[in-house]
Design an enzyme around this catalytic site. Structure first.
Site, PDB file in Angstrom:
ATOM      1  N   THR A  99       0.828  -1.215   0.000  1.00  0.00           N
ATOM      2  CA  THR A  99       0.000   0.000   0.000  1.00  0.00           C
ATOM      3  C   THR A  99       0.861   1.264   0.000  1.00  0.00           C
ATOM      4  O   THR A  99       0.634   2.184  -0.796  1.00  0.00           O
ATOM      5  CB  THR A  99      -0.898   0.006   1.259  1.00  0.00           C
ATOM      6  OG1 THR A  99      -1.606  -1.225   1.288  1.00  0.00           O
ATOM      7  CG2 THR A  99      -1.860   1.160   1.255  1.00  0.00           C
ATOM      8  N   VAL A 100       1.858   1.307   0.869  1.00  0.00           N
ATOM      9  CA  VAL A 100       2.643   2.545   0.997  1.00  0.00           C
ATOM     10  C   VAL A 100       3.605   2.700  -0.182  1.00  0.00           C
ATOM     11  O   VAL A 100       3.682   3.777  -0.797  1.00  0.00           O
ATOM     12  CB  VAL A 100       3.411   2.584   2.335  1.00  0.00           C
ATOM     13  CG1 VAL A 100       4.189   3.883   2.449  1.00  0.00           C
ATOM     14  CG2 VAL A 100       2.445   2.435   3.507  1.00  0.00           C
ATOM     15  N   GLU A 156      -4.627  -6.687  11.674  1.00  0.00           N
ATOM     16  CA  GLU A 156      -4.011  -7.844  10.996  1.00  0.00           C
ATOM     17  C   GLU A 156      -4.766  -9.128  11.312  1.00  0.00           C
ATOM     18  O   GLU A 156      -5.295  -9.302  12.413  1.00  0.00           O
ATOM     19  CB  GLU A 156      -2.570  -8.019  11.490  1.00  0.00           C
ATOM     20  CG  GLU A 156      -1.648  -6.864  11.197  1.00  0.00           C
ATOM     21  CD  GLU A 156      -1.200  -6.813   9.748  1.00  0.00           C
ATOM     22  OE1 GLU A 156      -1.089  -7.885   9.124  1.00  0.00           O
ATOM     23  OE2 GLU A 156      -0.971  -5.701   9.253  1.00  0.00           O
ATOM     24  N   LYS A 176       8.909   1.663  11.753  1.00  0.00           N
ATOM     25  CA  LYS A 176       9.043   2.067  13.164  1.00  0.00           C
ATOM     26  C   LYS A 176       9.794   1.047  13.993  1.00  0.00           C
ATOM     27  O   LYS A 176      10.562   1.386  14.879  1.00  0.00           O
ATOM     28  CB  LYS A 176       7.672   2.362  13.766  1.00  0.00           C
ATOM     29  CG  LYS A 176       6.686   1.236  13.633  1.00  0.00           C
ATOM     30  CD  LYS A 176       5.355   1.688  13.076  1.00  0.00           C
ATOM     31  CE  LYS A 176       5.445   1.781  11.566  1.00  0.00           C
ATOM     32  NZ  LYS A 176       4.248   2.147  10.883  1.00  0.00           N
ATOM     33  N   ILE A 208       0.967  12.786   9.704  1.00  0.00           N
ATOM     34  CA  ILE A 208       1.232  13.908  10.629  1.00  0.00           C
ATOM     35  C   ILE A 208       2.741  14.176  10.628  1.00  0.00           C
ATOM     36  O   ILE A 208       3.518  13.275  10.943  1.00  0.00           O
ATOM     37  CB  ILE A 208       0.789  13.567  12.071  1.00  0.00           C
ATOM     38  CG1 ILE A 208      -0.695  13.192  12.128  1.00  0.00           C
ATOM     39  CG2 ILE A 208       1.096  14.728  13.005  1.00  0.00           C
ATOM     40  CD1 ILE A 208      -1.178  12.804  13.530  1.00  0.00           C
ATOM     41  N   LYS A 259       6.514   3.592  18.016  1.00  0.00           N
ATOM     42  CA  LYS A 259       6.428   5.021  17.646  1.00  0.00           C
ATOM     43  C   LYS A 259       6.798   5.906  18.832  1.00  0.00           C
ATOM     44  O   LYS A 259       7.481   6.916  18.679  1.00  0.00           O
ATOM     45  CB  LYS A 259       5.024   5.331  17.146  1.00  0.00           C
ATOM     46  CG  LYS A 259       4.671   4.584  15.862  1.00  0.00           C
ATOM     47  CD  LYS A 259       3.184   4.632  15.571  1.00  0.00           C
ATOM     48  CE  LYS A 259       2.822   3.818  14.335  1.00  0.00           C
ATOM     49  NZ  LYS A 259       1.381   3.601  14.189  1.00  0.00           N
TER      50      LYS A 259
HETATM   51  N1  HSE Z   1      -1.146  -0.333  12.162  1.00  0.00           N
HETATM   52  C1  HSE Z   1      -0.895   1.053  12.465  1.00  0.00           C
HETATM   53  C2  HSE Z   1      -2.152   1.681  13.015  1.00  0.00           C
HETATM   54  C3  HSE Z   1      -0.441   1.851  11.297  1.00  0.00           C
HETATM   55  O1  HSE Z   1      -3.170   1.022  13.161  1.00  0.00           O
HETATM   56  O2  HSE Z   1      -2.092   2.848  13.340  1.00  0.00           O
HETATM   57  C4  HSE Z   1       0.987   1.593  10.941  1.00  0.00           C
HETATM   58  O3  HSE Z   1       1.813   1.799  12.045  1.00  0.00           O
END
Ligand code: HSE
Length: 433
Positions: free
Chosen positions: A17-18, A195, A110, A141, A211
């Site tokens: 996706t990214v 997931e 991350k 962000i 993060k």
């Molecule tokens: N799976 C993460 C979320 C996004 O639900 O925010 C990617 O880090």
């Protein structure tokens, strides 16, 4: 492919996706990006698992590498973009190979940065290279830029954020639709927000903790040992807790919090009761938000989409534009060799107010037994709630404490759990100001 003379040539590992979003964004905004970057930014090479998959764009004409690590050695690649994921394995191999080959490295990973960010930064800075990772935290962000550049003159005292959109979506849906965790999780998995089969990275707080470790490293200029973070997820949040929170004027949010305390740095991910008057309380659904406290700037609040093709690609391409402009900022906001090991305060030393929910038998004397234990531990109550009357049956009782210490609350709850009238393990949720 042959890019125009004087362009920044990109190799992308991972076309999910990214990665696909980055290819599409670079094509869709090519003129604007070239004007802002001072040169075109062109994808010349890619690596992914399946060459034939329909991704909505053609990979014809791009150098294709089955092994992502080979991107680092491709002579038509100036900058390597890693969008594979995972703290170790090909992502880490590629980061090291890119730096060894003298190429700057852009990532949305991350886990890689939370685990190996300090060591990678030392290698990159020694070689005069950039590691950029805006996409690793809170997707669209631009919080890395805000911390590393916009607030560079400030001592940061606190970072608090909703850093996982999946958990925020689940908690929001539980509240809005009165459904329980398992039911909403199953729906989130069907929608592709969580997931399958193992949603643990999100719902157990690990993704938010990765993060948070990155934000804390940047905010405080320290090296963090990820194993030292206190991490709790949202699996134990019940619909009962959510409706009591509502009644008491709170929203339950999974927060990542990094703050300076008298004794060091407190780093923790856990569900929290956030007063409705606070900006974080009204960030719902898949949105992320980060609140920063600088000593000169005062409070700064950022809110936006934390995941998804467009927002995350926007962050990756912003990093590429910085590299094309020749901007070089130390990976962690100061030379990696100057980062001190973080001194973390243990969770037992945490001080705050607490929401406690007990399931008890509705009979005389239960509350007296519970409050006697709280008294023994010096814990004072702000309020108490019980609804309805069911003599001899199970009823929930909610206690909200004044400021106290985690060690005392923990010890009191161990004793309370052994009372015969207490029917299940107490629920404990920290209240965050
Ligand atoms: N799976 C993460 C979320 C996004 O639900 O925010 C990617 O880090």
């Amino acid at each position: 492919m042959t890019p125009p003379a004087s362009s920044l040539r990109i190799g992308i590992a991972g076309l999910g996706t990214v990665g696909g979003g980055v290819v599409k964004l670079l094509a869709a905004q090519a003129a604007l990006i070239a004007a802002r970057a001072g040169q075109p930014i062109v994808v010349t090479a890619v690596s992914a698992r399946d060459r034939t998959r329909d991704r909505g764009f053609s990979v014809e004409g791009l150098n294709w590498h089955d092994n992502p690590v080979a991107l680092a050695a491709d002579p038509n690649v100036d900058v390597v973009v890693e969008l594979i994921g995972g703290a170790d394995g090909p992502a880490k191999d590629l980061a090291e190979a890119a730096i060894a080959a003298g190429k700057s490295f852009v990532t949305g990973n991350k886990a890689l940065l939370a685990m190996h960010g300090a060591a990678l930064a030392i290698a990159a800075e020694k070689a005069g290279l950039v590691i950029a990772y805006e996409a690793a935290v809170a997707g669209g962000i631009p919080v890395i830029k805000v911390l590393r550049e916009g607030l560079a003159a400030n001592q940061i005292s606190r970072v608090a954020g909703i850093l996982n959109g999946t958990c925020n979506y689940i908690l929001t849906t539980m509240r809005e639709e009165g459904r329980d965790f398992a039911d909403v999780l199953a729906a989130a998995q069907e929608l592709g927000y969580a997931e399958k089969p193992d949603p643990g990275l999100d719902v157990d707080g690990i993704d938010a903790a990765h993060k948070l470790a990155i934000l804390a490293g940047l905010a405080f200029g320290v090296k963090i040992d990820f194993a030292d973070l206190h991490i709790e997820g949202i699996r134990r949040i019940s619909d009962l807790d959510i409706s009591f929170a509502q009644e008491l004027g709170y929203r339950i949010k999974l927060l990542g919090i990094a703050e300076r305390t008298g004794a060091g740095i407190s780093l923790r991910v856990h569900p929290a009761m956030v007063p409705l008057s606070r900006p974080l309380a009204s960030v719902d659904g898949v949105f992320n938000a980060v609140q920063l406290e600088g000593d000169f700037s005062g409070p700064v609040f950022l809110r936006g989409r934390g995941a998804g093709e467009g927002p995350t690609a926007s962050a990756v391409v912003a990093d590429l534009i910085d590299i094309a402009r020749g901007i070089k900022i130390p990976v962690w906001g100061q030379a990696a060799s100057t980062l001190a090991p973080a001194v973390l305060t243990p969770m037992a030393a945490h001080e705050g107010a607490y929401f406690i929910r007990l399931m008890v038998t509705d009979q005389p004397g239960v509350l007296a037994d519970v409050t006697a234990i709280l008294r023994d531990h010096g814990i004072s109550l702000e309020s108490m709630l019980q609804h309805g009357r069911k003599p001899g049956e199970a009823v929930p009782i909610v206690l909200v404490t004044h400021e106290t210490s985690e060690a005392e609350v923990g010890a009191a709850l161990l004793r309370i759990a052994t009372l015969p009238s207490v029917l299940e393990a107490p629920a404990l949720i920290r209240i965050e100001p």
